[in-house]
Write an enzyme that holds these catalytic residues in place. Sequence first.
Site, PDB file in Angstrom:
ATOM      1  N   CYS A 232       6.834   4.358  -6.110  1.00 38.26           N
ATOM      2  CA  CYS A 232       6.971   5.655  -5.434  1.00 38.26           C
ATOM      3  C   CYS A 232       8.405   5.889  -4.999  1.00 38.26           C
ATOM      4  O   CYS A 232       9.092   6.765  -5.497  1.00 38.26           O
ATOM      5  CB  CYS A 232       6.065   5.695  -4.208  1.00 38.26           C
ATOM      6  SG  CYS A 232       4.436   5.145  -4.560  1.00 38.26           S
TER       7      CYS A 232
HETATM    8  N1  SAJ Z   1      12.045  -1.409   1.751  1.00 38.72           N
HETATM    9  C1  SAJ Z   1      13.280  -1.827   2.246  1.00 38.72           C
HETATM   10  N2  SAJ Z   1      13.582  -1.563   3.552  1.00 38.72           N
HETATM   11  C2  SAJ Z   1      12.711  -0.888   4.379  1.00 38.72           C
HETATM   12  C3  SAJ Z   1      11.465  -0.465   3.854  1.00 38.72           C
HETATM   13  C4  SAJ Z   1      11.154  -0.735   2.534  1.00 38.72           C
HETATM   14  O1  SAJ Z   1      14.083  -2.427   1.534  1.00 38.72           O
HETATM   15  O2  SAJ Z   1      13.034  -0.693   5.558  1.00 38.72           O
HETATM   16  C5  SAJ Z   1      11.730  -1.660   0.345  1.00 38.72           C
HETATM   17  C6  SAJ Z   1      10.444  -2.435   0.137  1.00 38.72           C
HETATM   18  O3  SAJ Z   1      10.695  -3.823   0.123  1.00 38.72           O
HETATM   19  C7  SAJ Z   1      10.000  -1.938  -1.242  1.00 38.72           C
HETATM   20  C8  SAJ Z   1      10.501  -0.515  -1.263  1.00 38.72           C
HETATM   21  O4  SAJ Z   1      11.502  -0.405  -0.258  1.00 38.72           O
HETATM   22  O5  SAJ Z   1      10.647  -2.660  -2.261  1.00 38.72           O
HETATM   23  C9  SAJ Z   1       9.408   0.505  -1.000  1.00 38.72           C
HETATM   24  O6  SAJ Z   1       8.691   0.105   0.171  1.00 38.72           O
HETATM   25  P1  SAJ Z   1       7.675   1.164   0.845  1.00 38.72           P
HETATM   26  O7  SAJ Z   1       6.768   0.440   1.748  1.00 38.72           O
HETATM   27  O8  SAJ Z   1       8.408   2.302   1.403  1.00 38.72           O
HETATM   28  O9  SAJ Z   1       6.972   1.732  -0.458  1.00 38.72           O
HETATM   29  P2  SAJ Z   1       5.526   1.705  -1.097  1.00 38.72           P
HETATM   30  O10 SAJ Z   1       5.761   2.271  -2.430  1.00 38.72           O
HETATM   31  O11 SAJ Z   1       4.770   0.449  -0.985  1.00 38.72           O
HETATM   32  O12 SAJ Z   1       4.663   2.665  -0.203  1.00 38.72           O
HETATM   33  C10 SAJ Z   1       5.200   3.873   0.081  1.00 38.72           C
HETATM   34  C11 SAJ Z   1       4.576   4.262   1.407  1.00 38.72           C
HETATM   35  N3  SAJ Z   1       5.204   3.418   2.406  1.00 38.72           N
HETATM   36  C12 SAJ Z   1       5.308   3.687   3.701  1.00 38.72           C
HETATM   37  O13 SAJ Z   1       5.117   4.802   4.126  1.00 38.72           O
HETATM   38  C13 SAJ Z   1       5.631   2.546   4.625  1.00 38.72           C
HETATM   39  C14 SAJ Z   1       4.793   5.704   1.497  1.00 38.72           C
HETATM   40  O14 SAJ Z   1       6.171   5.992   1.418  1.00 38.72           O
HETATM   41  C15 SAJ Z   1       4.023   6.410   0.445  1.00 38.72           C
HETATM   42  O15 SAJ Z   1       2.784   6.806   1.018  1.00 38.72           O
HETATM   43  C16 SAJ Z   1       3.742   5.556  -0.750  1.00 38.72           C
HETATM   44  O16 SAJ Z   1       4.876   4.779  -0.978  1.00 38.72           O
HETATM   45  C17 SAJ Z   1       3.417   6.467  -1.894  1.00 38.72           C
HETATM   46  O17 SAJ Z   1       2.360   6.247  -2.469  1.00 38.72           O
HETATM   47  O18 SAJ Z   1       4.167   7.396  -2.142  1.00 38.72           O
END
Ligand code: SAJ
Length: 433
Positions: free
Chosen positions: A273
């Site tokens: 995403c």
């Molecule tokens: N990451 C970082 N630093 C942060 C947060 C995340 O480096 O502070 C990295 C993670 O390790 C990962 C990537 O970013 O590699 C994405 O992490 P994520 O948790 O934002 O992404 P997804 O794809 O697991 O889930 C996200 C959802 N996450 C949250 O809201 C916490 C949300 O953005 C969406 O509902 C979902 O993608 C989607 O389906 O679009």
Amino acid sequence: MDTYALLKNKIQNKKANIGIIGLGYVGLPLAIAFSKKGYLVYGVDTNSKHIERLNKGERYIVDIDPQEALSLIRKKRFVPTIDASVLGICDCIIICVPTPLRRVKMPDVSYVLAAAKTIKKYLQNQLIILESTSYPATTREVVLPVLRGTGQRLEKDFFLCFSSERVNPADKKFPLTKIPKVVGGFSEKSTELACILYSRIINKVFPVSSPEVAETAKLLENTFRLVNIALANEFALVCNKLGISVWEVIEAAKTKPFGFMPFYPGPGLGGHCIPIDPLYLSWKAKKLGFKTKMIDLASYINHFMPKYVIERLEKLLGSRDVRLKGAKILILGVAYKKDVKDLRESPAIEIIETLQSKGANVSFHDPFLPYLKIDGIDLKRIEFSKKNLKTFDCVIVVTDHSNIDYNFIKNNARLIFDTRNVYKRGGENIIRL
Ligand code: SAJ
């Protein structure tokens, strides 16, 4: 009774049959939620393995209890199938198919188009909802023309909406039913029907005035994360130059009770995403003659992080008179984020590929993945031990899964490069991003 009144009545009385196209991390939880509420749900997926595994009670989505799915199947409340003709007896159809990016950073809406063409064969007095994240106006420009091709009238013979999926894989705090749902239809009637449907399983439903508003709100949510993660990553690079801990800086900034939300640096940005969805927006903006800058810059910074990890590692080994060529490296955690087993866009892949291309001898351990066979990498997970940990020139924490004994590793590894701050108090053999 006209189609709208008929559909409204069926949805309100849980007499509406629901069709879900795509039984992945979005569609399957949705199918289970509606089945548990008493709707008859047909789950259509082109991957027969998904159907087989569901019928055997096997897990393939981290957030789903396969036994619960199996009991709904046995009660005939949930019917997973590859046979799309079941859509002909559905009153509501929800499209939850992938929307990847093509190599040239162009949106690939081929799965959405295929789903629309499948629906077209059976379209009759139905509510159709697109959930797959895509660029603004996908519902209007890709789905609607196909459905109109049947000669049926929008808002009379069929209703059409966009409602964004919001799933945070492995996040127990926010199950599907607790995440507010944004819904945007082509008219108030479409929006109302979809709101009634979702309100049966989700506490809060938020109607908006059009599919474009709903599509764009989703992209804002994920672009917000992409840009702020990039900001955290850039701060990591600056703090390293300053000789201070970015992790301590963030903990300090976090004490601000308003106007700040912590994001953390890492080895890169994975998942299906965050790295991808914002590029759908920049692609559409460019087609409309507007060049977005924040998204492109944030993507650039995030994509630099795996290279930065390698740069830092080379310096670390160099300061210990170890050359990367021939060095023994253990990668701890390879999934794209904590406590998931999904590898999509995982930065660990680029890190391993680069290390191997530079002649390093790379092993990995990830509790969720027994082997790594992707993009030319072909590695079997190793189980670390007192003995073998001492043989590695460096252990790199790439994904901070919860179920790893970090203390054991700290007590037995010679050098640890921690890109996720699992060792918050540091240590003499620990270097953090
Ligand atoms: N990451 C970082 N630093 C942060 C947060 C995340 O480096 O502070 C990295 C993670 O390790 C990962 C990537 O970013 O590699 C994405 O992490 P994520 O948790 O934002 O992404 P997804 O794809 O697991 O889930 C996200 C959802 N996450 C949250 O809201 C916490 C949300 O953005 C969406 O509902 C979902 O993608 C989607 O389906 O679009």
